[in-house]
Design a protein around this motif. Structure first.
Motif, mmCIF file in Angstrom:
data_model
loop_
_atom_site.group_PDB
_atom_site.id
_atom_site.type_symbol
_atom_site.label_atom_id
_atom_site.label_comp_id
_atom_site.label_asym_id
_atom_site.label_seq_id
_atom_site.Cartn_x
_atom_site.Cartn_y
_atom_site.Cartn_z
ATOM 1 N N THR A 179 0.841 -1.195 0.000
ATOM 2 C CA THR A 179 0.000 0.000 0.000
ATOM 3 C C THR A 179 0.876 1.245 0.000
ATOM 4 O O THR A 179 2.051 1.199 0.372
ATOM 5 N N ASN A 181 2.208 4.823 1.206
ATOM 6 C CA ASN A 181 2.315 5.726 2.344
ATOM 7 C C ASN A 181 2.097 7.160 1.883
ATOM 8 O O ASN A 181 1.991 7.445 0.685
ATOM 9 N N ASN A 182 2.066 8.081 2.846
ATOM 10 C CA ASN A 182 1.687 9.464 2.525
ATOM 11 C C ASN A 182 2.700 10.207 1.660
ATOM 12 O O ASN A 182 2.335 11.141 0.947
ATOM 13 N N SER A 200 -5.123 8.524 6.882
ATOM 14 C CA SER A 200 -4.795 7.387 7.737
ATOM 15 C C SER A 200 -4.914 6.099 6.928
ATOM 16 O O SER A 200 -5.758 5.991 6.034
ATOM 17 N N ASP A 201 -4.053 5.138 7.234
ATOM 18 C CA ASP A 201 -4.118 3.870 6.506
ATOM 19 C C ASP A 201 -4.820 2.775 7.310
ATOM 20 O O ASP A 201 -4.819 1.608 6.918
ATOM 21 N N ARG A 205 -5.732 -1.674 6.494
ATOM 22 C CA ARG A 205 -5.037 -2.786 7.164
ATOM 23 C C ARG A 205 -5.968 -4.000 7.178
ATOM 24 O O ARG A 205 -7.184 -3.868 7.372
#
Length: 269
Positions: A179, A181-182, A200-201, A205
Motif C-alpha cells: 500500500t 504511504n503518505n 490514515s491507513d 489494514r
C-alpha cells in the motif's frame, strides 16, 4: 490452470479442447490471446470495468522502464522469505496489465502464477508478456480459484475482499500486501494539488495475523518528459487535475519521485 474454479458454482474447472467446464456444465472459452474470462455479469458494475485503456497503456510504458522494479523486488524478497517450497501457487490480485505478475513468474519459474484483473483490456495486454502465466478476467470479490489452494496472494495497490482471501489461501499461506504511504509520489501531488491531505491507513489494514510489516522508501529519477507523463497518467491523480493546473502538463519534464510504500505480510493464523 489446475486451480481454477467456476465463478458460478465454485466447482473445479477442467480443460476440454479449448473450453473449461465444471461438473455442472458451466463453460468458459479460452480466448485467442490465451486468457480466460471468468467475470460474471453480476460481478461488474459497467460493461468495461477497471482502469481505462489510456491509463493502462501509460502504466505499461512506465513500468517497463524499470522505475518500479524496487517494489517488485520487495514482493519477491517477502515470498522467498516465507515460502515452504519452490513450486508455489501464486495469485497476483488486481494485476492490471501484468507487469508485476510476469516479474513474479520470471523469478519463480517452477511455480503456477495467476494474474487476475477485472479489466478485459488489461488482461489482454498482459498476455503479451508471457504465455506461461494463467491470465484471468475476474472480480476480487469472487476469485475463481479453488478453496484453500494458494500459497501466496499478492495485492499491490488494489482493493481486496478479506473473505475471499481467507477462502482461497491455504491454511499456511500468506498475503503480501503493498500500500502507498503518505509520501508516495509526493512530488506529483505537489504539482497538481493546492493542499495535500494526509490520510490514515487504518482502514486498509487487513484483519489477519501480521508476520512482517515495514516501510520502504526510495528516490527514483525520471529522466524525461514522456516517462513523467506516463507516471502521472497511470495514477488517479491525473484525473483530479483542476483546469487551472493543466498547464503543469505542458511544463512537466524529468523529475525525481519518491517511492514510499508499506509492505505487510499476513498469515491466516
Amino acid at each position: 490452470m489446475k486451480l481454477l474454479a467456476c465463478p458460478k458454482c465454485h466447482q473445479q474447472l477442467h480443460l476440454e479442447n479449448k473450453t473449461l467446464k465444471c461438473e455442472n456444465n458451466h463453460c468458459y472459452d479460452i480466448s485467442k490471446r490465451g486468457y480466460i474470462n471468468l467475470l460474471l455479469n453480476p460481478d461488474k458494475a459497467t460493461n468495461n470495468p477497471g482502469d481505462s485503456k489510456e491509463s493502462l497503456v501509460a502504466r505499461k510504458a512506465y513500468l517497463n522502464k524499470g522505475y518500479y522494479d524496487p517494489i517488485l523486488n520487495q514482493v519477491i524478497t517477502c515470498i522467498d522469505e516465507f515460502k515452504h517450497q519452490d513450486d508455489l501457487s501464486i495469485l497476483d490480485l488486481g494485476c492490471g496489465e501484468g507487469y508485476y505478475t510476469q516479474g513474479l513468474k520470471k523469478h519463480f519459474e517452477n511455480s503456477d502464477v495467476y494474474g487476475l484483473d477485472i479489466s478485459k483490456i488489461a488482461i489482454d495486454m498482459a498476455t503479451r508478456y508471457r504465455k506461461d502465466v494463467t491470465w484471468l478476467v475476474g472480480n476480487s470479490k469472487n476469485i475463481p480459484i479453488l478453496d484453500h489452494s494458494l500459497d501466496f496472494i499478492c495485492a499491490l495497490f488494489t482493493v481486496v475482499n478479506q473473505d475471499e482471501l481467507k477462502r482461497a489461501l491455504k491454511e499456511d499461506g500468506y498475503i503480501v500486501h503493498v500500500t502507498a504511504n503518505n509520501q508516495h509520489l509526493i512530488e506529483i501531488k505537489e504539482l497538481i494539488y493546492d493542499e495535500i491531505k494526509v490520510k490514515s491507513d487504518k482502514y486498509i489494514r487487513l484483519d489477519f495475523n501480521q508476520v512482517k510489516s515495514y516501510d520502504f522508501k526510495e528516490k527514483v529519477h525520471i529522466s524525461n518528459r514522456e516517462d513523467a507523463l506516463n507516471l502521472l497518467m497511470m495514477t488517479p491523480h491525473y484525473y483530479h487535475i483542476k483546469k487551472e493546473k493543466r498547464g503543469v502538463l505542458d511544463t512537466l519534464q524529468g523529475l525525481d519521485i519518491t517511492i514510499d510504500i508499506k509492505v505487510t505480510v499476513y498469515a491466516l493464523s
